[in-house]
Design an enzyme around this catalytic site. Structure first.
Site, short mmCIF file in Angstrom:
data_model
loop_
_atom_site.label_atom_id
_atom_site.label_comp_id
_atom_site.label_asym_id
_atom_site.label_seq_id
_atom_site.Cartn_x
_atom_site.Cartn_y
_atom_site.Cartn_z
N VAL A 177 1.03 -1.26 0.04
CA VAL A 177 -0.08 0.18 0.25
C VAL A 177 0.95 1.28 0.07
O VAL A 177 0.32 2.39 0.11
CB VAL A 177 -0.96 0.19 1.13
CG1 VAL A 177 -2.06 -1.10 1.13
CG2 VAL A 177 -0.15 0.00 2.55
N LYS A 231 3.76 1.60 2.33
CA LYS A 231 4.32 2.12 3.63
C LYS A 231 5.68 2.66 3.73
O LYS A 231 5.95 3.41 4.49
CB LYS A 231 4.31 0.69 4.53
CG LYS A 231 2.89 0.47 5.11
CD LYS A 231 3.00 -0.60 6.35
CE LYS A 231 3.72 -1.92 5.65
NZ LYS A 231 3.27 -2.49 4.47
N VAL A 270 7.52 4.21 1.29
CA VAL A 270 7.28 5.72 0.63
C VAL A 270 6.71 6.70 1.72
O VAL A 270 7.35 7.55 2.14
CB VAL A 270 6.90 5.84 -0.80
CG1 VAL A 270 6.66 6.89 -1.28
CG2 VAL A 270 7.48 4.74 -1.96
N LYS A 275 12.72 -0.40 10.63
CA LYS A 275 12.05 -1.40 9.92
C LYS A 275 11.85 -2.61 10.69
O LYS A 275 12.97 -3.16 11.14
CB LYS A 275 12.43 -1.81 8.32
CG LYS A 275 11.83 -3.07 7.95
CD LYS A 275 10.64 -2.46 7.15
CE LYS A 275 9.83 -3.75 6.47
NZ LYS A 275 8.52 -3.22 5.88
N GLU A 307 8.43 1.01 10.91
CA GLU A 307 7.49 0.69 9.70
C GLU A 307 7.19 -0.76 9.97
O GLU A 307 8.19 -1.69 10.07
CB GLU A 307 8.14 0.78 8.54
CG GLU A 307 7.57 0.23 7.24
CD GLU A 307 8.42 0.37 6.00
OE1 GLU A 307 7.89 -0.20 4.95
OE2 GLU A 307 9.59 1.07 6.04
N ALA A 330 5.25 -4.68 8.69
CA ALA A 330 5.41 -5.54 7.43
C ALA A 330 3.92 -6.18 7.17
O ALA A 330 3.39 -6.70 7.96
CB ALA A 330 6.46 -6.60 7.64
N GLY A 364 -1.43 6.06 0.65
CA GLY A 364 -0.03 5.89 0.13
C GLY A 364 0.21 6.17 -1.20
O GLY A 364 1.33 6.45 -1.55
N GLY A 400 4.09 6.96 -7.73
CA GLY A 400 5.26 7.25 -8.17
C GLY A 400 6.36 8.13 -7.68
O GLY A 400 7.36 8.65 -8.19
#
Length: 217
Positions: free
Chosen positions: A17, A19, A21, A41, A106, A108, A166, A194
């Site tokens: 989705v 996450k 970025v 992370k 972040e 997973a 997102g 993008g």
């Protein structure tokens, strides 16, 4: 609006989705406010390196606490690889040891994906740390239900949350526009699809326009 002080979980309604970025954009916007930021992370699977991507885009220091070779949910990836599972208490201690003003965590996959020993989830970590959550959501069909379920699961355990779209499409249709109206929860903003292809300096400048974050206290 949720506070951005100490640890903040960045989770999602599903995998893919945006996450990573979104985490990079949050880090960049917070750093432009003059805050010190660290990104963690929780568990990396497969060949991607989300921590390195966050650092490339935002300039914030980032690291993964565990990495597993198979592109699976962390619990399954650890089992297949024979590598150790993360322990919830150890992860919480690591986060609390950070000296950064904001630590973005972040996850997973989605909120309730099993991340470590005993099957703990990103929600369990937010409860353990007493921290709020940013839920990264899709723009298109299905997002209303997925977002409502994720926010309900967080509220059930007393975790305050806000949402962030997102990947807003370059050519949105009627579903995306209507969803933008109907999505529940406090909204931090949206990130264009993008965005990761932008030059890092352009990304960092644009992040402040995409997001409506509370001012530094």
């Amino acid at each position: 609006m949720i506070p951005f002080n100490g640890p903040v979980l960045v989770t999602g309604t599903d995998t893919g989705v945006g996450k990573t970025v979104a985490t990079a954009a949050l880090a960049a916007a917070l750093m432009r406010q003059g805050r010190s930021v660290e990104v963690v992370k929780l568990a990396q699977t497969g060949d991607d390196d989300d921590a390195a991507e966050v650092t490339r885009l935002s300039g914030a220091p980032a690291r993964a606490l565990a990495a597993y070779p198979d592109p699976l949910a962390p619990f399954a990836a650890a089992r297949r690889s024979g590598l150790p599972l993360l322990k919830l208490a150890d992860v919480a201690d690591t986060v609390l040891d950070s000296t950064a003003e904001v630590v973005l965590l972040e996850g997973a996959g989605g909120l309730l994906v099993q991340l470590g020993e005993g099957g703990w989830t990103a929600r369990d970590l937010a409860v353990e740390l007493g921290c709020p959550a940013v839920v990264v959501v899709r723009a298109g069909l299905g997002t209303l239900n997925h977002t409502a379920l994720t926010l309900e699961a967080l509220a059930h355990r007393g975790v305050p949350a806000a949402i962030l779209v997102g990947a807003w499409p370059h050519d949105p249709g009627i579903a995306e526009y209507e969803n933008l109206t109907d999505l529940t929860g406090d909204r931090l903003g949206w990130i264009p699809d993008g965005a990761a292809a932008l030059d890092p300096e352009a990304f960092r400048l644009a992040a402040t326009e995409w997001l409506a974050l509370p001012e530094r206290p």
